[in-house]
Design an enzyme around this catalytic site. Structure first.
Site, PDB file in Angstrom:
ATOM      1  N   HIS A 221       0.829  -1.205   0.000  1.00 43.00           N
ATOM      2  CA  HIS A 221       0.000   0.000   0.000  1.00 43.00           C
ATOM      3  C   HIS A 221       0.863   1.255   0.000  1.00 43.00           C
ATOM      4  CE1 HIS A 221      -4.137  -1.305   0.208  1.00 43.00           C
ATOM      5  NE2 HIS A 221      -3.804  -2.256   1.065  1.00 43.00           N
ATOM      6  N   GLU A 222       1.912   1.248   0.806  1.00 44.77           N
ATOM      7  CA  GLU A 222       2.768   2.436   0.896  1.00 44.77           C
ATOM      8  C   GLU A 222       3.507   2.692  -0.409  1.00 44.77           C
ATOM      9  OE1 GLU A 222       2.808   4.615   3.278  1.00 44.77           O
ATOM     10  OE2 GLU A 222       1.312   3.472   4.398  1.00 44.77           O
ATOM     11  N   ARG A 224       2.331   2.260  -3.390  1.00 46.28           N
ATOM     12  CA  ARG A 224       1.445   2.763  -4.424  1.00 46.28           C
ATOM     13  C   ARG A 224       1.558   4.300  -4.570  1.00 46.28           C
ATOM     14  NH1 ARG A 224      -2.930  -0.335  -6.422  1.00 46.28           N
ATOM     15  NH2 ARG A 224      -1.910  -2.163  -7.286  1.00 46.28           N
ATOM     16  N   ARG A 381      10.744 -18.888  -7.605  1.00 45.78           N
ATOM     17  CA  ARG A 381      10.990 -19.114  -9.024  1.00 45.78           C
ATOM     18  C   ARG A 381      12.086 -20.156  -9.166  1.00 45.78           C
ATOM     19  NH1 ARG A 381      12.332 -13.344 -11.298  1.00 45.78           N
ATOM     20  NH2 ARG A 381      13.111 -13.099  -9.180  1.00 45.78           N
ATOM     21  N   GLY A 394       6.953 -14.563  -9.603  1.00 48.18           N
ATOM     22  CA  GLY A 394       6.807 -15.655  -8.648  1.00 48.18           C
ATOM     23  C   GLY A 394       5.526 -15.582  -7.834  1.00 48.18           C
ATOM     24  N   GLY A 396       2.183 -15.452  -9.558  1.00 54.26           N
ATOM     25  CA  GLY A 396       1.022 -15.905 -10.341  1.00 54.26           C
ATOM     26  C   GLY A 396       0.478 -17.234  -9.870  1.00 54.26           C
TER      27      GLY A 396
END
Length: 453
Positions: A221-222, A224, A381, A394, A396
């Site tokens: 959030h930060e 963004r 991955r 890594g 999805g």
């Protein structure tokens, strides 16, 4: 217990034969001494009176013989008695009637005058020593009762182990709220202490994992806000800069887009793991959903000299969140397109029965066996796919696994013998009106929880 019984029998002079009871032997010996004394003192009348009294009071018939095999009380004797008396006079030892239960007992005795006599006692059946079969029945009863008690004791001792094992499996499946001690009641033993230690460990793990999830969500959030400001600054820089900076600015824009996608995936994963995302379930056609996903993926794959093909039935109705499943299946298919070999096709197969089986198979190099179980972990991955172009972020497959799990399904991956990797998504199709109502109630509880938060 069986061993003790066998040893006790084997050390007897006549193993597994009915023993002569010592109290009865002593009683017969006493009768013989008194009968001889009375006969030598009072004669036949006194002996007859004594014999009658013993029969009335002791329920034992006794017969006193001299060394000439004469019965001295003039009573009717059993047919086996004379022969038994003769054997006793010859052996000078107590004798029993040959064969069958020992209802006749003969004992030699010497009178005060020195004369030799033999007392024969006819013992009632109820006073015989119990036969071997009775011993075995008693042993069987003891073993049965002891076995039931030991079974209960074993269950009492091992029940906490079973509960601890079940809680361990729950914790391994991701249920961080699994606890053991409350189910053990008021037990106060080492297993209860072990269960308490397990609960403390589970609480610590839950606290650490939840803290990690909160931290991941908070950081996402930060990030963004500065990312949004970076995009604004990038547009301003593109307007003021010349052609020489165009390449660098485009690279910055691509990296910003990648970072934005990663943050979006992290937030999605956090919401799925914390169950804070409202899930709206509807009845939709799974075939139509997968067809749309395959069409989009095939369009993108053709630009990379690859393709995506679909094998499916005409229709397959499913009750769930179409948005979540679209994201899950799309992540799996896009991952397969990234790793399949050039000029090969990713095969997507849907089979509908009691369950919906969605199999996505690529024709790449596969995955090392030790990495199969780690594919659905966040940020994991495979070593060969570390680079950004093929390895992705890594997240999805992790998002796909959480979304499928929320629908009561499972996701599994396996290498194909002929090459490539196959990912199978299993979704339950048994959805009734009751389950729909439960889902609606669950959704309402989720919304209420969000409002409280």
């Amino acid at each position: 217990m069986v061993g003790t019984f066998l040893v006790g029998e084997l050390v007897r002079p006549e193993p597994f034969r009915p023993p002569m009871r010592r109290p009865l032997d002593a009683a017969v010996n006493g009768y013989a001494q008194v009968a001889v004394e009375i006969y030598e003192r009072d004669g036949q009348p006194g002996l007859a009176a004594y014999v009658d009294r013993i029969e009335r009071e002791g329920h034992i018939r006794i017969f006193l013989f001299d060394n000439q095999l004469h019965e001295l009380a003039f009573r009717k004797v059993p047919a086996e008695a004379p022969a038994l008396v003769q054997r006793t006079l010859q052996s000078h030892n107590p004798e029993f009637a040959a064969g069958g239960p020992p209802d006749l007992v003969a004992r030699p005795v010497t009178g005060p005058s020195g004369a030799q006599y033999v007392l024969v006692a006819q013992v009632p059946m109820m006073m015989h020593s119990p036969p071997l079969w009775d011993h075995l029945l008693h042993l069987l009863a003891i073993v049965l009762v002891s076995g039931l008690f030991c079974y209960w004791l074993a269950r009492y001792l091992t029940a906490p182990v079973g509960k601890l094992r079940a809680a361990t499996q729950e914790l391994a499946r991701g249920n961080l709220r699994a606890r053991v001690a409350p189910s053990l009641g008021n037990r106060r033993d080492e297993l209860t202490a072990l269960a308490t230690d397990f609960d403390q460990m589970a609480e610590q793990i839950e606290s650490l994992v939840n803290g990690q999830r909160r931290l991941l969500g908070d950081i996402s959030h930060e990030l963004r806000s500065p990312l949004a400001r970076l995009n604004v600054a990038l547009e301003l820089a593109r307007q003021r800069a010349g052609l020489e900076a165009a390449g660098a600015l485009q690279r910055i824009e691509r990296e910003a887009v990648t970072l934005n996608e990663m943050i979006g995936q992290v937030l999605s994963l956090t919401r799925l793991e914390n169950h804070t995302e409202a899930i709206e379930k509807t009845l939709f056609d799974l075939v139509q959903l997968i067809t749309e996903i395959v069409a989009d993926a095939d369009y993108e794959a053709k630009n990379r000299n690859r393709s995506v093909v679909l094998e499916s039935p005409d229709a397959c109705k499913f009750f769930g969140s179409e948005q979540l499943l679209r994201r899950a299946i799309e992540n799996v298919i896009r991952n397969a397109v990234q790793h399949t070999a050039i000029e090969t096709a990713v095969t997507v197969k849907l089979v509908c029965g009691e369950q919906a089986l969605i199999t996505v198979r690529d024709h790449g190099s596969g995955v090392p066996p030790e990495a199969i179980d780690k594919l659905f972990r966040p940020f994991y991955r495979v070593d060969e796919a570390r680079d950004r172009d093929s390895g992705g972020t890594g997240l999805g497959l992790a998002i796909a696994e959480r979304a499928v799990h929320l629908h009561g399904g499972t996701v599994a991956a396996a290498n194909v013998a002929t090459g490539g990797l196959a990912v199978t998504i299993t979704l339950p199709l048994e959805q009734t009106a009751d389950s729909k109502q439960q889902t609606a109630n669950s959704k309402q509880r989720t919304v209420d929880s969000q409002q409280k938060s």
